[in-house]
Design an enzyme around this catalytic site. Structure first.
Site, short mmCIF file in Angstrom:
data_model
loop_
_atom_site.label_atom_id
_atom_site.label_comp_id
_atom_site.label_asym_id
_atom_site.label_seq_id
_atom_site.Cartn_x
_atom_site.Cartn_y
_atom_site.Cartn_z
N ASP A 67 43.39 36.22 56.16
CA ASP A 67 42.52 37.41 56.10
C ASP A 67 41.09 37.11 56.50
OD1 ASP A 67 42.05 35.85 53.84
OD2 ASP A 67 42.92 37.27 52.45
N ASP A 135 44.78 39.86 40.01
CA ASP A 135 45.55 41.11 39.95
C ASP A 135 46.92 40.96 40.65
OD1 ASP A 135 44.82 40.95 42.60
OD2 ASP A 135 43.84 42.91 42.70
N HIS A 137 47.37 39.81 43.75
CA HIS A 137 47.36 40.00 45.21
C HIS A 137 47.66 38.69 45.94
CE1 HIS A 137 42.72 39.31 45.43
NE2 HIS A 137 43.32 38.20 45.78
N GLU A 142 46.43 44.16 48.04
CA GLU A 142 46.16 44.56 46.67
C GLU A 142 47.38 45.25 46.07
OE1 GLU A 142 43.55 43.43 45.44
OE2 GLU A 142 41.71 43.87 46.54
P1 PGA Z 1 40.71 31.91 44.65
O1 PGA Z 1 41.31 33.19 45.35
O2 PGA Z 1 41.43 30.74 45.26
O3 PGA Z 1 39.27 31.90 45.03
O4 PGA Z 1 40.96 32.04 43.20
C1 PGA Z 1 42.69 33.36 45.42
C2 PGA Z 1 43.02 34.74 45.94
O5 PGA Z 1 42.29 35.70 45.65
O6 PGA Z 1 44.02 34.86 46.66
#
Ligand code: PGA
Length: 240
Positions: A67, A135, A137, A142
Site C-alpha cells: 500500500d 482492527d 486490517h 479496513e
Molecule cells: P504496524 O502496522 O506494523 O505499524 O503495527 C501493521 C498494520 O497496520 O498492518
C-alpha cells in the site's frame, strides 16, 4: 494455517527471517510482497545483515508493496516509498527497477489501480509479508472490505489514522486515503507470512485465527489460505 509463538519481538523477527530466507534461497528471482509499519523493521534489519554477509542477494528479486498513502509524492518522508528505501532498499543489492509500490500521486485512481492489478497478475507474489492492524486490517483493507476486492483507494478509519499518527509530527498530517492491494490480490500470493507483536494486536490476532471468517475482520480470510504462517510474540498470542 501454521502458528508460531515466540518469546520476544527479536525472536519473532528471526523466525520470520528464516521463512523469507528460504524463499529467496530457493528462487533467486522470487517476487516478494512487502509491508510497511513498525512490525517488520526487525525482519528488515536481518535481511540487510544477511545481504551484507552475502548469505542472500536481492539482485534478481522483485518486490511489490501492499500500500501507499494517496496524495503524497514518493520523495515525501511520510510516503511508504521513502519508508522502504530508508529501512530496506538502500542497504541491499536490489535493482531499483524491480521495486513496485503504488504511486501515491497518481493522476487517475482507476488507472493506477488497474496498473497495479496487472502488475500483480504478471508477477504473483511467491511470498506476501503482512502485519495486522489493531482492527484486523491487512494492507489498508479496513473492516468491511470485500474479500474479492482488488487494488483500490480506501478511506482510512479513524483508528488507523490514530495508530499511524505516531510516525507523523501531528495527527492532522496523516493522509485520509490510501491505495492498497485488495484482499483477493493478497490471497493470490503463494505463501503468506503474517507477523504481529504486542498486546495491542492480541484481540485482532485472536479474531483472525479463532473467530469466524468475516469481512468484519479482514485478516480472518487467511484461515482459508493454503500456506499461511502466523509468527507472533507472546503478547500478541496472549488471547489464543
Ligand atoms: P504496524 O502496522 O506494523 O505499524 O503495527 C501493521 C498494520 O497496520 O498492518
Amino acid at each position: 494455517m501454521k502458528i508460531v509463538i515466540t518469546k520476544s519481538y527479536d525472536e519473532m523477527s528471526e523466525k520470520a527471517f528464516e521463512v523469507m530466507k528460504q524463499v529467496v534461497l530457493q528462487k533467486n528471482d522470487a517476487v516478494i510482497g512487502l509491508a510497511t509499519g513498525t512490525t517488520p523493521l526487525g525482519l528488515y534489519n536481518l535481511l540487510i545483515k544477511a545481504c551484507e554477509n552475502k548469505e542472500i542477494s536481492f539482485k534478481d528479486i522483485k518486490t511489490i508493496n501492499l500500500d501507499e498513502y494517496k496524495g503524497i509524492d514518493k520523495s515525501n518522508k511520510n510516503s511508504y516509498h521513502y519508508f522502504m528505501q530508508q529501512n530496506l532498499f538502500k542497504y541491499v543489492d536490489i535493482n531499483q527497477k524491480n521495486i513496485y509500490i503504488e504511486k501515491g500521486n497518481a493522476e487517475c485512481d482507476l488507472a493506477e489501480c488497474k496498473r497495479y492489478n496487472e502488475l500483480l497478475d504478471k508477477f504473483p507474489q511467491d511470498i506476501q509479508l503482512l502485519g495486522i492492524g489493531s482492527d484486523g486490517h491487512i494492507g489498508f483493507n479496513e473492516p468491511g472490505t470485500k474479500f474479492d476486492s482488488l487494488t483500490h483507494v480506501v478511506n482510512l478509519k479513524k483508528s488507523t489514522i490514530k495508530d499511524n499518527s505516531r510516525l507523523f509530527n501531528k495527527i492532522s498530517e496523516v493522509p485520509k486515503q490510501a491505495y492498497t492491494q485488495g484482499i483477493k490480490n493478497i490471497m493470490n500470493a503463494k505463501k503468506i507470512l503474517i507477523i504481529a507483536n504486542g498486546k495491542n494486536k492480541a484481540k485482532a490476532v485472536q479474531k483472525a485465527i479463532c473467530g469466524p471468517i468475516t469481512e468484519k475482520v479482514p485478516a480472518s480470510i487467511l484461515q482459508l489460505h493454503p500456506d499461511c504462517t502466523f509468527i507472533l510474540d507472546e503478547e500478541a498470542a496472549s488471547l489464543l
